[in-house]
Design an enzyme around this catalytic site. Structure first.
Site, PDB file in Angstrom:
ATOM      1  CB  SER A 227       4.577  10.570  10.638  1.00  0.00           C
ATOM      2  OG  SER A 227       3.695  11.411   9.923  1.00  0.00           O
ATOM      3  CG  ASP A 290      11.951   2.492   1.123  1.00  0.00           C
ATOM      4  OD1 ASP A 290      11.935   1.270   0.869  1.00  0.00           O
ATOM      5  OD2 ASP A 290      11.939   3.365   0.238  1.00  0.00           O
ATOM      6  CB  THR A 303       0.304   4.752   7.827  1.00  0.00           C
ATOM      7  OG1 THR A 303       1.263   3.691   7.939  1.00  0.00           O
ATOM      8  CG2 THR A 303       0.552   5.772   8.922  1.00  0.00           C
ATOM      9  CE1 TYR A 565       8.817   7.413  -1.632  1.00  0.00           C
ATOM     10  CE2 TYR A 565       8.006   5.196  -2.016  1.00  0.00           C
ATOM     11  CZ  TYR A 565       8.360   6.207  -1.148  1.00  0.00           C
ATOM     12  OH  TYR A 565       8.262   6.020   0.201  1.00  0.00           O
TER      13      TYR A 565
END
EC number: 2.5.1.26
Length: 645
Positions: A227, A290, A303, A565
């Site tokens: 997380s 990833d 999630t 990102y």
């Protein structure tokens, strides 16, 4: 409440004959519907628990047999205060060059000759000054474990493995946000789980939830522990016993249905174990986040995860056909594994993205595909980031995106170049120099403006080659030049080692983080520029002496927008409270994202780190709907991690 949570499994315990009859009917109906037969889970659970307890005294904690990537004692394989495996880390060797230890990755054992200079020049780092950090967990520093003795006794009677040891509890008290890792190196969390439990199957989870309801305990589920939203941090003011429910031992593929191309799996299986086992039968899911090495199917669902090859295989919401969740009200699951239903709002979407606030996902049926016969990498250099974005937008418009396409801005391109390993061949070095000369001198690209896209194609060989030509033809219209298959492949090989870089930075007064968003196409360029500038401005105003690293890449493309990102890092030497500076800067960057039309999150989730913005992101009414679901499903807040709401 405990009786409600028992569901079918609880009823079976009270009336074994009724339970057996129900299981026979379920298996029979499965045959009639042409579905794979599921082994009766209750019997299998009993067998696994009996095996795990063999030789153990009744008072001892049952030691279940282990399988899969993540053992119970995670700290024996994985870092307790950093990312990844214990045997893998970036360090300065005796010659002062950076290398990656271990043997797990293509970069392992290789020297990265230019990375040291890049770190020094970009972040103003002095390699003569190292930070100090704790080398191990001191049990005396951990908050004591406070657990109801009656609960412990019932846990033993259920033969469910557990631990109250400090190192097990600390390991599951955090994810991988910068704040969490920094705190581990320097101090200790104010609150950690009181006990870790390891269910081995769905029925074990039902029993644990029943007990938590009976004794009013708090449960925080954990899968891979990857997380990045404070999702696993224990609320400091939680006075109840906190149970860390670790799903890592629920790691089996229960069945594979080759007719319908689906696999039914336990939610604790990691991505790498799932893909490896499916590959043995010639299949894959194609879902590759990833965090693939450590993240789990349950974590992906909770999630709303996304993988780099979603252009072919879809995001997690596209892959899941069926799922099962244990809640304080009972078990949620659909009665059919049909590919689509019109039965009101989709209950799967109450579960996906719930982030451990409603219950524990125990099993899921996911789509699988035959392993692609051919895979090819590629890369394209653009004169600047703006032309690269325009190219990606056109590729999305024509719906011809490869399995994965990522566009790096110039600073990230420079960073990627610094991660290039030492070249042993003079000829290879000469060719690299020739390519650079061709792009910068002959074609006139400015080295400080170049933007590079990495590409991954896979599928039928003939179709891949046709697809590749189509993409390169589009790129040429935007000034793009083919930059080689090796550069593309290296970009993807770095995927699983990038996270190790932060640990190296922490040793030399550098803190950093990545975060993401999604935005409509017409907002992408402005959003990227404004967020990067906001980070630089905030750092300067808060006393950061050296310009921060502030960079981005476009990682996913859609018809109507893209995922972006961001990476930022800064040298915190001379700053008395670096965490406060960091958190203010990160929050300012999120404010800038929202002001520029970006989403709160594309796939990392909300957790506790972004919950302050959730109401404005989904409206007051939408927020109220989420609260109503929570209050009905979990009125006593048994799943009390306080994510989202």
């Amino acid at each position: 409440m405990a009786e409600a949570a028992a569901g079918e499994a609880g009823a079976s315990e009270r009336d074994p004959d009724a339970g057996r009859a129900r299981r026979r009917l379920r298996v029979l109906s499965g045959h009639l519907l042409g579905r794979p037969q599921e082994a009766p889970s209750t019997n299998e659970c009993k067998a696994r628990r009996a095996a795990s307890a063999a030789g153990a005294s009744p008072a001892a904690t049952p030691a279940a047999p282990e399988s899969g990537t993540i053992p119970k004692k995670r700290q024996e394989v994985m870092k307790w205060n950093g990312w990844g495996y214990n045997d893998s880390k970036f360090l300065l060797n005796k010659k002062g060059q950076v290398e990656l230890t271990g043997k797990r990755y293509p970069l392992s054992g290789l020297v990265l000759p230019t990375l040291r200079d890049w770190i020094q020049n970009t972040l103003g780092v002095s390699l003569e000054h190292k930070t100090t950090s704790k080398t191990s967990i001191n049990p005396s520093e951990a908050p004591p474990s406070i657990v109801n003795e009656d609960f412990l006794q019932e846990l033993k009677e259920a033969r469910i493995s557990y631990s109250q040891e400090a190192d097990d509890r600390v390991f599951r008290a955090h994810g991988h946000c910068l704040h969490e890792i920094f705190l581990l190196r320097e101090g200790m969390f104010e609150r950690i789980p009181d006990i870790v439990v390891w269910p081995t199957c769905h029925d074990d989870v039902v029993k644990i939830v029943n007990l938590a309801c009976k004794y009013n305990l708090c449960i925080i589920p954990i899968g891979g522990g990857t997380s990045v939203s404070y999702g696993l941090m224990c609320p400091a003011d939680e006075t109840r016993t906190i149970i860390s429910l670790d799903t890592s031992q629920m790691n089996r593929i229960l069945w594979v249905d080759e007719n319908n191309l689906t696999a039914h799996v336990e939610a604790g299986i990691t991505g790498q174990d799932l893909e490896r086992q499916l590959k043995e039968s010639g299949y894959c899911t194609g879902h590759e986040p990833d965090s693939l090495e450590f993240s789990t199917v349950g974590g992906w669902i909770s999630t709303r995860a996304s993988g780099m090859k979603k252009n072919i295989y879809g995001n997690i919401e596209d892959l899941v056909v069926h799922m099962k969740m244990v809640t304080p009200r009972g078990v949620i699951e659909k009665s059919s594994q049909g590919p689509r239903m019109s039965t009101g709002p989709d209950i799967h979407h109450f579960i996906m993205g719930s982030e451990g606030t409603l219950g524990v996902i125990t099993e899921a049926t996911i789509k699988i595909r035959p392993t692609p016969e051919y895979q090819k990498y590629g890369s394209v250099a653009f004169p600047n980031f703006e032309q690269g974005v325009a190219c990606l937008r056109e590729i999305a418009k024509q719906r011809c995106a490869p399995a994965s396409i990522r566009l790096m801005d110039n600073q990230q391109f420079q960073f990627g170049h610094a991660l290039k390993p030492q070249v042993s061949s003079i000829f290879t070095s000469f060719l690299d120099g020739l390519k650079k000369f061709y792009i910068t001198k002959f074609k006139g690209f400015d080295p400080n403006q170049i933007s590079v896209a990495t590409l991954l194609f896979e599928g039928d060989r003939e179709k891949v080659l046709q697809h590749e030509k189509q993409v390169y033809d589009i790129a040429a219209k935007f000034g793009g030049l083919a930059a080689g298959e090796d550069n593309g492949q290296r970009g993807y090989l770095l995927t699983y080692v990038i996270a190790y870089i932060r640990d190296l930075g922490l040793e030399y007064y550098v803190i950093g983080e990545s975060f993401e968003t999604s935005a409509p196409w017409d907002r992408v360029i402005d959003l990227c520029r404004n967020v990067k500038e906001r980070i630089r401005r905030e750092c300067k105003e808060r006393g950061v002496q050296f310009a921060p690293l502030s960079t981005c890449r476009v990682t996913q493309t859609y018809d109507a927008g893209a995922c972006i990102y961001f990476y930022f890092a800064f040298n915190y030497r001379g700053i008395s409270d670096p965490l406060t500076v960091f958190e203010h800067t990160e929050a300012a960057a999120r404010e800038e994202i929202l002001a520029n039309g970006g989403s709160l999150s594309h796939h990392h989730g909300v957790g506790k780190i972004r919950k302050q913005w959730l109401k404005e992101s989904i409206s007051d009414v939408g927020f109220g709907m989420l609260k109503s679901v929570k209050e009905y499903v979990d009125p006593s807040n048994i799943f009390g991690n306080r994510n989202l709401l």
